[in-house]
Design an enzyme around this catalytic site. Sequence first.
Site, PDB file in Angstrom:
ATOM      1  N   ASN A  12     102.272 -39.933  36.579  1.00  0.00           N
ATOM      2  CA  ASN A  12     101.429 -41.081  36.244  1.00  0.00           C
ATOM      3  C   ASN A  12     100.260 -41.290  37.203  1.00  0.00           C
ATOM      4  OD1 ASN A  12     104.040 -41.670  37.627  1.00  0.00           O
ATOM      5  ND2 ASN A  12     103.040 -43.602  38.078  1.00  0.00           N
TER       6      ASN A  12
ATOM      7  N   THR B 157     111.497 -48.122  32.281  1.00  0.00           N
ATOM      8  CA  THR B 157     112.342 -48.374  33.453  1.00  0.00           C
ATOM      9  C   THR B 157     113.816 -48.368  33.060  1.00  0.00           C
ATOM     10  OG1 THR B 157     110.594 -49.654  34.519  1.00  0.00           O
ATOM     11  CG2 THR B 157     112.839 -50.032  35.302  1.00  0.00           C
TER      12      THR B 157
ATOM     13  N   GLN C 211     104.491 -41.027  30.282  1.00  0.00           N
ATOM     14  CA  GLN C 211     103.047 -40.782  30.212  1.00  0.00           C
ATOM     15  C   GLN C 211     102.665 -39.831  29.069  1.00  0.00           C
ATOM     16  OE1 GLN C 211     100.470 -42.162  31.757  1.00  0.00           O
ATOM     17  NE2 GLN C 211     101.745 -43.478  33.048  1.00  0.00           N
TER      18      GLN C 211
ATOM     19  N   THR D 179     120.956 -58.242  20.665  1.00  0.00           N
ATOM     20  CA  THR D 179     120.272 -58.336  19.373  1.00  0.00           C
ATOM     21  C   THR D 179     118.950 -57.578  19.420  1.00  0.00           C
ATOM     22  OG1 THR D 179     121.315 -60.461  18.992  1.00  0.00           O
ATOM     23  CG2 THR D 179     119.359 -59.974  17.662  1.00  0.00           C
TER      24      THR D 179
ATOM     25  N   CYS E 282     102.778 -48.472  47.122  1.00  0.00           N
ATOM     26  CA  CYS E 282     103.103 -47.604  48.253  1.00  0.00           C
ATOM     27  C   CYS E 282     104.514 -47.877  48.735  1.00  0.00           C
ATOM     28  CB  CYS E 282     102.115 -47.837  49.383  1.00  0.00           C
ATOM     29  SG  CYS E 282     100.438 -47.729  48.791  1.00  0.00           S
TER      30      CYS E 282
HETATM   31  C1  LIG Z   1     105.018 -46.918  33.226  1.00  0.00           C
HETATM   32  C2  LIG Z   1     106.002 -45.876  33.627  1.00  0.00           C
HETATM   33  C3  LIG Z   1     107.373 -46.172  33.700  1.00  0.00           C
HETATM   34  C4  LIG Z   1     107.916 -47.552  33.475  1.00  0.00           C
HETATM   35  O1  LIG Z   1     107.873 -47.935  32.131  1.00  0.00           O
HETATM   36  P1  LIG Z   1     108.023 -49.491  31.743  1.00  0.00           P
HETATM   37  O2  LIG Z   1     108.102 -49.493  30.259  1.00  0.00           O
HETATM   38  O3  LIG Z   1     106.811 -50.172  32.257  1.00  0.00           O
HETATM   39  O4  LIG Z   1     109.277 -49.980  32.364  1.00  0.00           O
HETATM   40  C5  LIG Z   1     108.236 -45.136  34.028  1.00  0.00           C
HETATM   41  N1  LIG Z   1     107.782 -43.904  34.274  1.00  0.00           N
HETATM   42  C6  LIG Z   1     106.492 -43.573  34.216  1.00  0.00           C
HETATM   43  C7  LIG Z   1     106.046 -42.175  34.478  1.00  0.00           C
HETATM   44  C8  LIG Z   1     105.543 -44.556  33.898  1.00  0.00           C
HETATM   45  O5  LIG Z   1     104.245 -44.235  33.855  1.00  0.00           O
END
Ligand SMILES: *Cc1c(COP(=O)(O)O)cnc(C)c1O
Length: 373
Positions: free
Chosen positions: A150, A73, A178, A236, A323
Site C-alpha cells: 500500500n 483489517t 490494494q 446480522t 510510523c
Molecule cells: C487499507 C488496507 C487494509 C485495511 O483495510 P480496512 O478495510 O481499512 O480495515 C489492510 N491491508 C492493506 C494492504 C490496506 O491497504
Amino acid sequence: MKQFVYADNAATTQLDINAFEAMTPYLLDEYSNASQPYSFARSAKKALKESREIIANCIGANSEEIFFTSGGTESGNWAIKGLMECGKEQKVVTTQIEHHAILRACRTVERMGCSVTYLPVDMQGVVKPDTLKERINGNTKLVSVMYANNEIGTIEPISELCAIAHERGALFHTDAVQAVGHVHLNVKELGIDMLSASAHKFNGPKGIGFLYIKKGTKLASYLDGGAQEFGMRAGTENIASIVGMAYALKENTAIIDNNISHLTVIEDEFFAALQEKNLNFIRNGAKLHMPGIISLSFPDHDGEALLHRLDLLGICVSTGSACDSKNTRISHVLQAIGLDERYAKGTIRISFGKNNSVDDAKRIAEALSRILQ
Ligand SMILES: *Cc1c(COP(=O)(O)O)cnc(C)c1O
C-alpha cells in the site's frame, strides 16, 4: 486558485454513485433481517446470495468460499488468528512490509505462543522466493504475503510464493486489499487458500469487506453468535453495504483494462511534468507495481511538511503508513527496503484512482515544483 485534488486512493476511494444507488433500497425499504423466514425477508436474502455470487465471480471463487467481514483489517486478523492455535509449536511466515493489520495480528499470535518470521524484502520491496524457501520450515502452518504493498505499490510474486508454501505443507493467505478491483486476479490460478479484501479501496462503502476461504480450509469461526456466514462469522448481515461492495467490485472489474491504461497515462504525464521542472527525486517500488500508486522521495526534505504544503494548495496525498516509532519518523516499509534516511524522511505517496485526470497530475507536479523551489 485552490482546486481540490484527491490523490490518496490507496487510503480510501470515493463511493461509486451507482453502488450508492444500489444500496439505498436496502437501507430504507428492504430493511428486513435476512435470517428471518417470512416473505418480507426474501429480498434481503436474495441480495445477500446474489452479492456473494457477484464477488465470487470477480475473483474466480465459488460463492460459498466468500465470507463477509467488516473490512480488510478484520479479514486479515481472521486469516491469522483463526488458523493459529494457542500454545502449539506453529509458525507464521510473513513479511516486514505488511499492513499493520497483519503485523499486529502476528504479534498477537506470538503472544499466544506461536512463532513468526518476518521476511526481508529487496530494495524494490519484492519478497524473493528463495528467501521464503530458506526461512520456511516443517512447523510453518501459514505463509501470509500481501498481494501489493500500500505504500510503494510493489506487486509480489504470489503464485510462486504460494507454491513454495504448499510444497512445505503450509497454507497461504494474501492481503489483497490494494489489488482487488484494480488488477486481474483469480484465486484458483494463484492457488491460494485465503484472500483478504476491503470494499472502500475499490469504490465501495467503508466498513465492509470479505475473506475468501478456499473450500476445505480448516479455519476457526471468527465471531460467536448467530449462524450467519455459514456459522463462521456471526452478526446480522449489513445487506446494504454488501450490495454496494458487490456492485462496486463488478463495476471496477469490468473496467480494469481501461482503468490501468487511464492510470498509466496519468503516471506518464505526471513524470513528464516532474521531469520538466527538474526536480530531484527518486521513485520507490518495483517495475511491477499497482497502477496509480507513486511513492516519491525528495532528499533532504520533510515528507510531512510537503504533505501540509500540498494540503494548503487543496491537494490530498499521504506520507505512507503510520510510523512504528515516534522518533524515527520512517515507515516500516521504507526501512525494510533500506531507503537512505535522507530520502526516507522526504517521502510522499501519491495514489491516483479512476476519478483522477491528467489535469490532477499536472496540478500536483506544478504544486510540488512551487513548494520545492
Ligand atoms: C487499507 C488496507 C487494509 C485495511 O483495510 P480496512 O478495510 O481499512 O480495515 C489492510 N491491508 C492493506 C494492504 C490496506 O491497504
